[in-house]
Motif scaffolding. Structure first.
Motif, PDB file in Angstrom:
ATOM      1  N   UNK A 791       1.993  -7.060   4.378  1.00  0.00           N
ATOM      2  CA  UNK A 791       2.030  -6.449   3.036  1.00  0.00           C
ATOM      3  C   UNK A 791       3.172  -7.063   2.247  1.00  0.00           C
ATOM      4  N   UNK A 792       2.879  -7.482   1.026  1.00  0.00           N
ATOM      5  CA  UNK A 792       3.930  -8.023   0.150  1.00  0.00           C
ATOM      6  C   UNK A 792       4.578  -6.865  -0.606  1.00  0.00           C
ATOM      7  N   UNK A 793       5.815  -6.601  -0.282  1.00  0.00           N
ATOM      8  CA  UNK A 793       6.522  -5.472  -0.900  1.00  0.00           C
ATOM      9  C   UNK A 793       7.089  -5.819  -2.283  1.00  0.00           C
ATOM     10  N   UNK A 794       7.109  -7.073  -2.633  1.00  0.00           N
ATOM     11  CA  UNK A 794       7.672  -7.451  -3.925  1.00  0.00           C
ATOM     12  C   UNK A 794       9.186  -7.382  -3.912  1.00  0.00           C
ATOM     13  N   UNK A 795       9.761  -7.590  -5.078  1.00  0.00           N
ATOM     14  CA  UNK A 795      11.221  -7.674  -5.187  1.00  0.00           C
ATOM     15  C   UNK A 795      11.894  -6.329  -5.353  1.00  0.00           C
ATOM     16  N   UNK A 796      11.085  -5.262  -5.551  1.00  0.00           N
ATOM     17  CA  UNK A 796      11.692  -3.978  -5.895  1.00  0.00           C
ATOM     18  C   UNK A 796      11.654  -2.962  -4.765  1.00  0.00           C
ATOM     19  N   UNK A 797      11.000  -3.315  -3.675  1.00  0.00           N
ATOM     20  CA  UNK A 797      10.891  -2.388  -2.551  1.00  0.00           C
ATOM     21  C   UNK A 797      11.553  -2.987  -1.330  1.00  0.00           C
ATOM     22  N   UNK A 856       1.871  -2.940  -7.185  1.00  0.00           N
ATOM     23  CA  UNK A 856       0.622  -2.723  -6.468  1.00  0.00           C
ATOM     24  C   UNK A 856       0.722  -3.357  -5.089  1.00  0.00           C
ATOM     25  N   UNK A 857       0.378  -2.571  -4.075  1.00  0.00           N
ATOM     26  CA  UNK A 857       0.490  -3.007  -2.686  1.00  0.00           C
ATOM     27  C   UNK A 857      -0.883  -3.012  -2.030  1.00  0.00           C
ATOM     28  N   UNK A 858      -1.126  -3.993  -1.190  1.00  0.00           N
ATOM     29  CA  UNK A 858      -2.338  -4.022  -0.372  1.00  0.00           C
ATOM     30  C   UNK A 858      -1.999  -4.690   0.952  1.00  0.00           C
ATOM     31  N   UNK A 859      -2.848  -4.461   1.931  1.00  0.00           N
ATOM     32  CA  UNK A 859      -2.599  -4.987   3.275  1.00  0.00           C
ATOM     33  C   UNK A 859      -3.617  -6.062   3.635  1.00  0.00           C
ATOM     34  N   UNK A 860      -3.129  -7.006   4.416  1.00  0.00           N
ATOM     35  CA  UNK A 860      -3.992  -8.021   5.003  1.00  0.00           C
ATOM     36  C   UNK A 860      -3.888  -7.905   6.522  1.00  0.00           C
TER      37      UNK A 860
END
Length: 1014
Positions: A791-797, A856-860
């Motif tokens: 999951x890509x949490x991005x820069x803010x999480x 927006x989060x999604x899983x692979x």
């Protein structure tokens, strides 16, 4: 001073004189008067006397046997680089004294606006007054020995009144006159007998004029001598020396004739012993007559003059009614030692101190007024020789030493014309921001008011100073300093302020204020302006400025000779750059004169570097999207308010390939860019590679380059600034997707949601911690080895842990979570077999402020580099600080169909919407309350209010009478995302008579912040 041929009498005379000194007190008008000390000076210093005028006293014509009368004279006033003897006509100048002015009187400046003495304009240098006066000396009929004693006492002289320009402080002259560079020569013409000379000096005193603060008196008098003789075979020998060698030796040497020859014997000026045992007695008339063997040859011109006086009566037929002669005078005022003008109220008189005095005249000239006063116009206020019978005086104690100008004679002196070759300044540079907007005059002057304005630029380090004023240029509001105009515009034209994508061009004219020291808008009958504390600026049409642009080694310290010239425009932000305002102003008579220059230091703001960003921080691309030369487009934006020839390029970290996303960008260009990504070579696209080099993580770096910026005057300046941004591109092989179902959710109060409002982070504090859940089921028949949920949490999480993994309901310990960059990877640590069900939970926290659109989060589900499954998306949106909102309420409420009740009844809610959600971003207060109000139940015209809604046990019933009843309350603020389910909502019907109808009512929910604590 003492004269006798017998040593015994010399000693006795000295004894008597020394005895007399102790009794030297005079009674004037019935009171004791203490005599001033006239010996209170050194060879190079002088002192100030409060007045050069006296109402009373005995005429010097009475108290001295030498009556000097002034007939005429002429002087010139020059501004020169050094001191030294210069003859009245300028033909003799052995010291190489040079004028600092040109033929028009203007100071001469080099390319660095320095005078030939190395100083800034009007700073330092010397005012030189030189000339001659014609005199007639009449000797009293007395014994020659008396005349010799009188000459030895220095009891002969005149006074001169010097009227300085308006506002000059006469009291400062004692320190400014270069006493040891005052050159004299008094020479008389005697028929047949030649031209004897008499040693003269300024008496090292400045006598103030009590009626004019700009004027003072100087005294020119004889230098006191001592003479003695003794017999040395075959004749008498004379010894002559100075009575005050240490004080007067230099003055004696400064008695120089027109051709530069020194008065003789020269030993008097070089040795305290003087001329010892020189041949010939001044007492003998026979030694006076033969010029080759007499005192002229043997005792110098001093001996000759003493011999002339000794034998004056013997040869009275030579003398007649007096001697005609000339007195040469050449003196200097050291401008560096001048303490400043009277009306100069600047701190430490910085405007005029150490500078040539300003001129109030229409022609800009600076001049002196000279009046000479002869013996009959001088009085001795102490009348020490009122009988005129004493001829021997100690040094500094003769009548002439005490002499002052008689008050009723002050206006009757002989006017001596002075020709000035010097133009001085009246206009002075006073850098000030003349712009109508965004003025940089941020301080108030305590001393300077120009055109009614007392505001001024701040200073580098001094206070209220003219020499280090500072303009702090803002890059957007002002721009960069330039020294070129636009087209044919003058170099100093100002184009401050950025506009249309250009940087402002700050011209020197913006700060080029020049003020007049004297108000010359109206001239008096003498063609002079008046003093005014409120200065007036000089109209720019009357200015011809020639500013210099330099960089000082130390901010606030100007060194024109060594400071490097600034190349403009430049992007330096250093504090040492300055504009040096010099040039000429037009005088009231139409001529021009150099202004008094001043520097203005300035600092420049920084041109902002361009910036760029991608619209997304992470993008996942599947190989199917790039197959068969297909492309995927990523986008971004850039910012550069001053773009002129900018470009944007993007480089791939894996392949090293680059592609242009924009060229020749200007401030008017679109601020968005788009770039195609490809696998393999596709025209206009960035090639991410093929095969194994394609798969995996690529970092794309966008670089915007600002090679230069354009200024509003048309110039450009090189900057070479860049801005960068990066994004992560994950290329995933989706050619082997498995039969796996996968869902993702956020947990809130035990409920799973796909949209959740969360408390945002601030610059100083982290935000809310959120629990995320992923569920997957292997619906296929094939096991998946090495399964990893990414999951890509991005820069803010940020990942906060609390990982739990259930496989088929059983917790496992083999799972492991790792982060790399913004990517969270959870490896199950075991094979995902067919039909396995997995539940994964973990926590993340908002670590930096979320964008308003949220994340927006999604899983692979990955197996190696191969994609096996992909989940839905979950969006976390920030709660706006200070906001309070209801996002969901229970409803619609359905209570079904029922038989008409014969009494009271209770019905359960059959509706599914039972959730009450509050998003609380309050930062202060006492929490919030949700209340509900119910209208009466109605069916057409029929209605009843004998019913209510019970939300939960312990809560008050909401009756059908429109009354608000609290159903949820929080006492604290900033609860973030709050939700509660009400699964047991009931309708309570009171007993009554009801018609068989379908009834409806409206429930209104109200959220309000609490006013008082609960």
């Amino acid at each position: 001073m003492l004269h006798n041929v017998d040593k015994k009498w010399l000693k006795i005379g000295m004894f008597i004189l020394s005895l007399g000194v102790g009794l030297f007190v005079f009674i004037a008008n019935g009171s004791a008067a203490t005599l001033p000390d006239n010996n209170d000076y050194t060879a190079s210093t002088g002192t100030v006397r409060s007045s050069g005028v006296s109402d009373t006293g005995t005429s010097i014509s009475t108290e001295s046997p030498v009556d000097i009368k002034i007939s005429d004279g002429d002087f010139t006033l020059n501004y020169v680089d050094k001191t030294g003897y210069v003859s009245p006509d300028g033909s003799t100048n052995k010291s190489g004294v040079s004028s600092l002015t040109d033929s028009s009187g203007n100071i001469k400046l080099n390319d660095n606006q320095l005078m030939s003495n190395g100083n800034q304009a009007y700073t330092g240098g010397f005012l030189q007054a030189r000339g001659k006066i014609s005199i007639r000396a009449v000797l009293a009929k007395t014994d020659g020995g008396n005349l010799v004693s009188n000459m030895s006492s220095g009891n002969y002289g005149v006074m001169v009144r010097v009227e300085m320009p308006e506002d000059v402080d006469a009291s400062a002259m004692a320190k400014s006159i270069v006493w040891d560079q005052a050159f004299m020569m008094l020479q008389i013409s005697v028929p047949i007998a030649g031209s004897p000379q008499f040693p003269m000096q300024f008496d090292h005193h400045v006598y103030l004029d009590p009626d004019d603060p700009h004027a003072f008196f100087l005294k020119v008098k004889g230098i006191p001598l001592e003479h003695s003789e003794r017999y040395l075979f075959p004749s008498n020998r004379s010894t002559i020396k100075l009575a005050r060698f240490a004080q007067d030796g230099q003055d004696f040497k400064n008695n120089v004739s027109d051709n530069g020859d020194s008065i003789t014997p020269t030993e008097l000026g070089t040795s305290a012993a003087g001329s010892v045992d020189a041949g010939g007695s001044i007492m003998s008339s026979w030694y006076f007559l033969p010029p080759v063997y007499g005192p002229v040859a043997l005792n110098g011109t001093i001996g000759y003059s003493l011999a002339l006086l000794q034998n004056a009566n013997t040869f009275s037929w030579l003398i007649g009614s007096g001697f005609d002669g000339t007195a040469n005078i050449n003196f200097y005022i050291d401008i560096a030692k001048y303490n400043g003008n009277l009306a100069d109220s600047s701190p430490n008189k910085q405007l005029t101190k150490g500078k040539l005095m300003p001129s109030p005249r229409a022609d800009g000239k600076i001049n002196l007024g000279l009046k000479m006063y002869g013996s009959s116009q001088l009085v001795d206020p102490f009348s020490i020789n009122s009988s005129g019978t004493n001829f021997t005086f100690d040094p500094g104690k003769s009548p002439v030493d005490y002499a002052l100008v008689k008050k009723d004679q002050v206006s009757s002196g002989t006017n001596v014309p002075v020709t000035s070759t010097v133009k001085s300044w009246n206009a002075y540079a006073s850098p000030w921001d003349t712009r109508s907007t965004n003025k940089l005059n941020t301080t108030t002057s305590s001393w300077e008011s120009v055109d009614g304005q007392k505001t001024e630029l701040p200073n580098v380090s001094q206070t209220d100073s003219l020499v280090d004023r500072l303009a702090k240029l803002d890059i957007k509001l002002d721009g960069l300093m330039v020294n070129a105009g636009k087209g044919t515009d003058a170099a100093g034209t100002d184009y401050s302020g950025s506009q249309n994508g250009t940087v402002g061009a700050v011209g020197a004219n913006r700060f080029a204020r020049v003020a007049n020291y004297f108000d010359t808008s109206k001239l008096d009958s003498n063609g002079e302006g008046a003093l005014s504390s409120a200065k007036l600026s000089v109209d720019k049409s009357k200015l011809n400025l020639a500013p210099l642009y330099k960089t000082a080694g130390t901010a606030g310290k100007v060194s024109l000779a060594t400071d490097a010239s600034s190349t403009l425009p430049n992007t330096s932000t250093a504090a040492g750059q300055y504009v040096y305002y010099g040039g000429k102003s037009t005088l009231p008579n139409g001529d021009t004169a150099q202004i008094l220059p001043a520097p203005m230091f300035y600092t420049q703001g920084t041109i902002p570097a361009p910036t760029t960003k991608f619209d997304e921080s992470t993008v996942t691309i599947y190989t199917s999207q790039l197959a068969s030369s297909k492309t995927v487009t990523v986008s971004g934006s850039w910012v550069d308010d001053y773009a002129n020839q900018d470009s944007v390029s993007v480089k791939d970290s894996v392949t090293g390939n680059s592609a242009n996303a924009g060229t020749n960008l200007t401030a008017a260009s679109s601020k968005n860019f788009a770039l195609k990504l490809s696998s393999g070579s596709v025209s206009g696209a960035l090639n991410l590679g093929t095969g194994s080099s394609l798969l995996g993580t690529h970092t794309l770096t966008a670089t915007i380059t600002q090679p230069n910026v354009k200024l509003s005057n048309g110039q450009t300046v090189t900057t070479g600034k860049t801005g960068t941004a990066s994004m992560t591109v994950k290329v995933v092989d989706d050619s082997q997707v498995a039969n796996v179902s996968m869902t993702k959710a956020a947990l809130s109060n035990g409920k799973t949601v796909t949209n959740l409002a969360v408390k945002n982070a601030t610059s100083s504090a982290a935000g809310e911690t959120v629990t995320l859940q992923s569920k997957l089921t292997n619906d296929g028949t094939t096991a998946i080895t090495t399964p990893v949920i990414q999951s890509d949490l991005g820069a803010n999480l940020g990942y906060k842990g609390n990982l739990s993994v259930l496989v088929n309901g059983v917790a496992i310990t083999t799972a492991n979570a790792t982060t790399s960059g913004n990517t969270l990877s959870i490896a199950l640590g075991q094979t995902l077999k067919a039909k396995d069900q997995v539940t994964v939970q973990y926590q993340v926290q908002v670590t930096s402020p979320l964008p308003t659109t949220g994340v927006t989060l999604s899983d692979l589900l990955m197996s190696g580099s191969v994609l096996k499954a992909k989940s839905n998306a979950v969006t976390l949106t920030p709660i706006v600080s200070g906001s309070l909102s209801l996002t969901s309420v229970p409803g619609p409420l359905e209570f079904g169909d029922h038989d008409l009740p014969t009494g009271g009844a209770t019905y359960g809610n059959q509706g599914t919407g039972t959730q009450l959600t509050v998003v609380d971003g309050l930062t202060s207060g006492n929490g919030w309350t949700v209340s509900a109000a119910l209208t009466p139940f109605a069916s057409g015209s029929a209605q009843f209010s004998s019913a209510g809604i019970k939300f939960d046990t312990g809560l008050n019933q909401v009756n059908a009478d429109n009354t608000n009843v609290a159903i949820a309350t929080q006492a604290n603020d900033s609860t973030g995302y709050w939700t509660k389910a009400y699964p047991n909502i009931k309708m309570v019907l009171s007993s009554g008579v009801y018609g068989a109808k379908r009834y409806q009512a409206t429930m209104t929910y109200t959220l309000a912040a609490n006013v008082n604590p609960t």
